[in-house]
Write an enzyme that holds these catalytic residues in place. Structure first.
Site, short mmCIF file in Angstrom:
data_model
loop_
_atom_site.label_atom_id
_atom_site.label_comp_id
_atom_site.label_asym_id
_atom_site.label_seq_id
_atom_site.Cartn_x
_atom_site.Cartn_y
_atom_site.Cartn_z
N ARG A 27 -13.04 -11.93 4.70
CA ARG A 27 -13.68 -10.65 5.11
C ARG A 27 -15.32 -11.65 5.76
NH1 ARG A 27 -12.81 -6.43 0.42
NH2 ARG A 27 -11.38 -5.25 1.50
N LYS B 107 3.62 4.95 -4.23
CA LYS B 107 3.51 6.35 -4.56
C LYS B 107 3.49 7.27 -3.21
CE LYS B 107 0.72 5.78 -8.40
NZ LYS B 107 -0.72 6.38 -8.84
N GLY C 286 -4.05 -2.54 2.16
CA GLY C 286 -4.48 -3.61 1.59
C GLY C 286 -3.39 -4.48 1.19
N GLY D 12 -8.83 1.36 2.28
CA GLY D 12 -9.41 2.83 2.09
C GLY D 12 -9.32 3.41 3.43
#
Ligand code: ADP
Ligand code: MG
Length: 396
Positions: free
Chosen positions: A36, A203, A353, A376
């Site tokens: 990052r 999920k 991610g 996100g």
């Protein structure tokens, strides 16, 4: 949705506030992955080289109590940044106050200062995370220009992104922010076709918004990963002990109906009797017997997906095809990565991610056009949502 960028503004001699995403993993005071920080370098170097006084800040982890501060200082980030830019980077261990204000007042053009973790302001009433207007205004008062390069927090409305921007200070995007919006935004809103979305991961519930948005936008949606079995169940297929979200079976049914032949489910699975890399694996086409759980897509599915991917001009991938962390169940994800790596002239994007981690650990990170740095935030862009951090940047 064209936003002003750091290239659209005069930087020389200006105090330039740069919100970066330095939310890196730190263990025992050492940064374990500096990806990052590296991703923020183009903007930082540009500001410095164009004579701006670069005042950098970021959040790091979650900080709710005094004790949480332990190990969450940006000091190691400032040190690593200094090594990467090969020049002096001054660290100020404050989020506000005289030391910070004096340091900024004494900056030379091109100098770089990093101040402390913005979430240290959360201890006393969540000022950062709840976008306390006083805090955003205070930070804005420290500079002349605000450059928001923190794509990873663009889906949040915090004082250090939306708060500062809302104070009226000229606000532009950094290069990382610009790149993320360009690649993900274009892939979803105006893709070269055919556009194929590959959605996996654990999920269905995490990906409902993405599936619903991409049903409208993609030419095909390939489903893999744990969510496969909720769709199988919706089709009345036996799934043994595979992961399933009972409360999402009806939703899966309606998605299958809505998508028609756009939605492509796996035709086979690699299974095991337990969630472990140390037991024998089986391969089943369609139904999975009692006592077995599907942990990866099977070879026929890899072949089928690869065939569909052959003509793709845009690929958006979110969510691994199996439990890639265990070698027995990584072949599906590897197979799909290989199919994507072989494409010529296609724009290929990873948003997510764990998918990014999978591509990296399996050795495919150089084969993609763009790997999003924001889990996100990229998910919300794929859902077609407006990101508040992005919306607060001045339009061109
Ligand atoms: P991303 O972060 O890219 O959006 P997710 O967080 O949705 O991806 O999902 C990643 C996780 O899904 C991985 O840890 C992987 O092990 C898990 N997973 C993939 N396939 C299965 C499966 N068949 N059963 C259980 N877990 C799975
Ligand atoms: Mg994840």
């Amino acid at each position: 949705m064209a936003k002003k960028t750091v290239e659209d503004i005069e930087l020389e001699g200006k105090k330039v506030l740069v919100r970066a995403d330095f939310n890196v993993p730190v263990a025992d005071g050492a940064i374990t992955d500096d990806t990052r920080i590296k991703a923020a370098l183009p903007t930082i170097k540009y500001v410095s080289q164009h004579g701006g006084k670069a005042i950098l800040f970021s959040h790091l982890g979650r900080v709710k109590t005094e004790e949480d501060k332990e190990g969450k200082s940006l000091a190691p980030v400032a040190k690593r940044l200094g090594e990467l830019v090969e020049r002096n980077v001054t660290f100020i261990p404050q989020t506000r106050g005289k030391e910070l204000e004096d340091a900024i007042a004494n900056m030379q053009d091109g100098e770089i200062v990093v101040f402390e973790n913005t979430r240290f302001e959360d201890i006393d009433g969540k000022k950062e995370s709840k976008n306390d207007p006083e805090l955003g205004k205070y930070w804005a008062s420290l500079g002349d220009i605000f450059v928001n390069d923190a794509f990873g927090t663009a889906h949040r409305s915090h004082a250090s992104n939306v708060g500062i921007a809302s104070s009226g200070i000229p606000t532009v995007a950094g290069f990382l922010m610009e790149k993320e919006i360009k690649f993900i935004g274009e892939a979803v809103e105006s893709p070269k076709r055919p556009m194929i979305a590959i959605l996996g991961g654990a999920k269905v519930s995490d990906k409902i918004g993405v599936i619903e948005n991409l049903i409208e936008k993609a030419d095909k949606i390939l489903i893999g990963g744990g969510m496969t079995y909720t769709f199988y169940k919706a089709n009345g297929e036996d799934i043994g002990n595979s992961m399933v979200e009972e409360d999402k079976v009806e939703l899966a049914k309606s998605l299958i109906e809505k998508a028609g032949d756009k939605l492509v489910l796996p035709v086979d699975s690699i299974t095991a009797s337990e969630f472990s890399n140390d037991v024998a694996t089986q391969t089943y086409e369609g139904a999975i017997p009692e006592g077995q759980m599907g942990l990866d897509i099977g070879p026929k599915t890899v072949e089928k997906f690869s065939d569909i991917l052959k003509d793709a001009k845009t690929v958006v991938w979110n969510g691994p095809m199996g439990v890639f962390e265990m070698s027995n169940f990584a072949k599906g994800t590897i197979g799909v990565c290989e199919a994507i790596a072989n494409l010529q002239g296609a724009t290929t994007i990873i948003g997510g991610g764990d998918s990014a981690a999978a591509a990296e650990s399996l050795g495919f990170s150089d084969d993609f056009t763009h790997i999003s740095t924001g889990g996100g935030a990229s998910l919300e862009l794929l859902e077609g949502k407006t990101l508040p951090g992005l919306a607060a940047i001045n339009d061109k």
